[in-house]
Design an enzyme around this catalytic site. Sequence first.
Site, PDB file in Angstrom:
ATOM      1  N   ARG A 103      32.725  35.736 -32.098  1.00 28.32           N
ATOM      2  CA  ARG A 103      32.362  34.780 -31.068  1.00 28.32           C
ATOM      3  C   ARG A 103      31.563  35.497 -29.992  1.00 28.32           C
ATOM      4  O   ARG A 103      32.063  36.462 -29.408  1.00 28.32           O
ATOM      5  CB  ARG A 103      33.668  34.227 -30.487  1.00 28.32           C
ATOM      6  CG  ARG A 103      33.598  32.847 -29.998  1.00 28.32           C
ATOM      7  CD  ARG A 103      34.988  32.320 -29.760  1.00 28.32           C
ATOM      8  NE  ARG A 103      35.716  33.054 -28.748  1.00 28.32           N
ATOM      9  CZ  ARG A 103      36.529  32.484 -27.877  1.00 28.32           C
ATOM     10  NH1 ARG A 103      36.676  31.183 -27.883  1.00 28.32           N
ATOM     11  NH2 ARG A 103      37.196  33.183 -27.011  1.00 28.32           N
ATOM     12  N   THR A 107      28.160  32.882 -24.880  1.00 25.54           N
ATOM     13  CA  THR A 107      27.937  31.486 -25.307  1.00 25.54           C
ATOM     14  C   THR A 107      29.156  30.892 -25.998  1.00 25.54           C
ATOM     15  O   THR A 107      29.259  29.675 -26.141  1.00 25.54           O
ATOM     16  CB  THR A 107      26.767  31.413 -26.311  1.00 25.54           C
ATOM     17  OG1 THR A 107      27.162  32.129 -27.506  1.00 25.54           O
ATOM     18  CG2 THR A 107      25.509  32.041 -25.744  1.00 25.54           C
ATOM     19  N   ASP A 199      44.065  38.171 -27.294  1.00 21.41           N
ATOM     20  CA  ASP A 199      43.028  38.353 -28.317  1.00 21.41           C
ATOM     21  C   ASP A 199      43.703  38.763 -29.624  1.00 21.41           C
ATOM     22  O   ASP A 199      44.224  39.873 -29.751  1.00 21.41           O
ATOM     23  CB  ASP A 199      42.031  39.428 -27.861  1.00 21.41           C
ATOM     24  CG  ASP A 199      40.829  39.503 -28.803  1.00 21.41           C
ATOM     25  OD1 ASP A 199      41.037  39.699 -30.020  1.00 21.41           O
ATOM     26  OD2 ASP A 199      39.696  39.362 -28.329  1.00 21.41           O
ATOM     27  N   ASP A 202      42.348  41.992 -31.445  1.00 24.30           N
ATOM     28  CA  ASP A 202      42.712  43.233 -30.744  1.00 24.30           C
ATOM     29  C   ASP A 202      44.202  43.545 -30.896  1.00 24.30           C
ATOM     30  O   ASP A 202      44.590  44.704 -31.042  1.00 24.30           O
ATOM     31  CB  ASP A 202      42.355  43.127 -29.254  1.00 24.30           C
ATOM     32  CG  ASP A 202      40.867  43.299 -29.008  1.00 24.30           C
ATOM     33  OD1 ASP A 202      40.193  43.894 -29.869  1.00 24.30           O
ATOM     34  OD2 ASP A 202      40.382  42.824 -27.968  1.00 24.30           O
TER      35      ASP A 202
HETATM   36  C1  PRP Z   1      38.566  35.064 -32.521  1.00 26.30           C
HETATM   37  C2  PRP Z   1      39.486  34.377 -33.507  1.00 26.30           C
HETATM   38  C3  PRP Z   1      38.593  33.318 -34.081  1.00 26.30           C
HETATM   39  C4  PRP Z   1      37.741  32.916 -32.910  1.00 26.30           C
HETATM   40  C5  PRP Z   1      38.291  31.643 -32.351  1.00 26.30           C
HETATM   41  O1  PRP Z   1      37.739  35.929 -33.173  1.00 26.30           O
HETATM   42  O2  PRP Z   1      40.016  35.238 -34.468  1.00 26.30           O
HETATM   43  O3  PRP Z   1      37.778  33.759 -35.160  1.00 26.30           O
HETATM   44  O4  PRP Z   1      37.873  33.960 -31.938  1.00 26.30           O
HETATM   45  O5  PRP Z   1      37.501  31.160 -31.337  1.00 26.30           O
HETATM   46  P1  PRP Z   1      36.626  29.833 -31.476  1.00 26.30           P
HETATM   47  O6  PRP Z   1      37.514  28.793 -32.035  1.00 26.30           O
HETATM   48  O7  PRP Z   1      36.213  29.556 -30.063  1.00 26.30           O
HETATM   49  O8  PRP Z   1      35.445  30.127 -32.361  1.00 26.30           O
HETATM   50  P2  PRP Z   1      36.697  36.894 -32.420  1.00 26.30           P
HETATM   51  O9  PRP Z   1      35.374  36.216 -32.287  1.00 26.30           O
HETATM   52  O10 PRP Z   1      37.308  37.401 -31.157  1.00 26.30           O
HETATM   53  O11 PRP Z   1      36.471  38.055 -33.460  1.00 26.30           O
HETATM   54  P3  PRP Z   1      37.502  39.105 -34.092  1.00 26.30           P
HETATM   55  O12 PRP Z   1      38.363  38.359 -35.099  1.00 26.30           O
HETATM   56  O13 PRP Z   1      36.594  40.079 -34.740  1.00 26.30           O
HETATM   57  O14 PRP Z   1      38.335  39.700 -32.982  1.00 26.30           O
HETATM   58  N1  URA Z   2      40.238  34.200 -29.821  1.00 25.47           N
HETATM   59  C1  URA Z   2      41.361  34.896 -29.565  1.00 25.47           C
HETATM   60  O1  URA Z   2      41.620  35.941 -30.184  1.00 25.47           O
HETATM   61  N2  URA Z   2      42.213  34.405 -28.645  1.00 25.47           N
HETATM   62  C2  URA Z   2      41.977  33.277 -27.968  1.00 25.47           C
HETATM   63  O2  URA Z   2      42.812  32.874 -27.140  1.00 25.47           O
HETATM   64  C3  URA Z   2      40.790  32.564 -28.246  1.00 25.47           C
HETATM   65  C4  URA Z   2      39.945  33.043 -29.188  1.00 25.47           C
END
Ligand code: PRP
Ligand code: URA
Length: 208
Positions: A103, A107, A199, A202
């Site tokens: 994400r 944006t 997160d 993380d």
């Molecule tokens: C997080 C989560 C989803 C997304 C959700 O991933 O694991 O994929 O955000 O948010 P959304 O519904 O607003 O799209 P992130 O983009 O942080 O990537 P990661 O899994 O690599 O940490």
């Molecule tokens: N992605 C995450 O990992 N946590 C949130 O709360 C939203 C998006």
Amino acid sequence: MSKLFVSEHPLIHTKMAMLRSKETGTKEFREIIGEVASLLFYEATRELPLTEVAVQTPIAATICKTIDTKLAVVPILRAGIGMTDGILNLVPTAKIGHIGLYRDEVTLEPVEYYCKLPADVEERTVFLVDPMLATGGSADAAIGFLKARGVKKIIFLCILAAPNGVERLQKNHPDVDIYAAAHDGKLNENGYIVPGLGDAGDRIFGTK
Ligand code: PRP
Ligand code: URA
């Protein structure tokens, strides 16, 4: 409109309390994500089609039932990986695909960086998994990739769902049922689920 299933199971409530706590460390967090994924998968497979098979027990011949569809599990990278083993423990013959999305922090729109799916994915019931459904941008895009590859049956599993994400998926993909371990009330100004669990990526991988 698609179904939104939110678990009220005492085991899931108890494990969600541990996931939400900021005191829970990486090892325990990762283990619990896997356990909740297993419990949710159990609920999400309740309506899979069955076929009859002949079985010889040590005592007699009988007719049993087994799942009558090929399965695939597709985690959205990277946090979805945390849910995959918990599901594969229950269906070890399922094929695995990967969709890489992150994400954009400004944006909040998903950016694609990887997509590798089983060759016969269009013949399979696909369980798309990601711990977090926040704005819904990532899940919306991932479902779009699966549909573009000809997948007809998709079920989305997440640990935490927010109203924005649910609304977006139900509008854009009314054929995709959503299974969540919990449903929270809102997003904050950074697009994080409140109260949420932070997160997910993380916390699973210990990167912050
Ligand atoms: C997080 C989560 C989803 C997304 C959700 O991933 O694991 O994929 O955000 O948010 P959304 O519904 O607003 O799209 P992130 O983009 O942080 O990537 P990661 O899994 O690599 O940490
Ligand atoms: N992605 C995450 O990992 N946590 C949130 O709360 C939203 C998006």
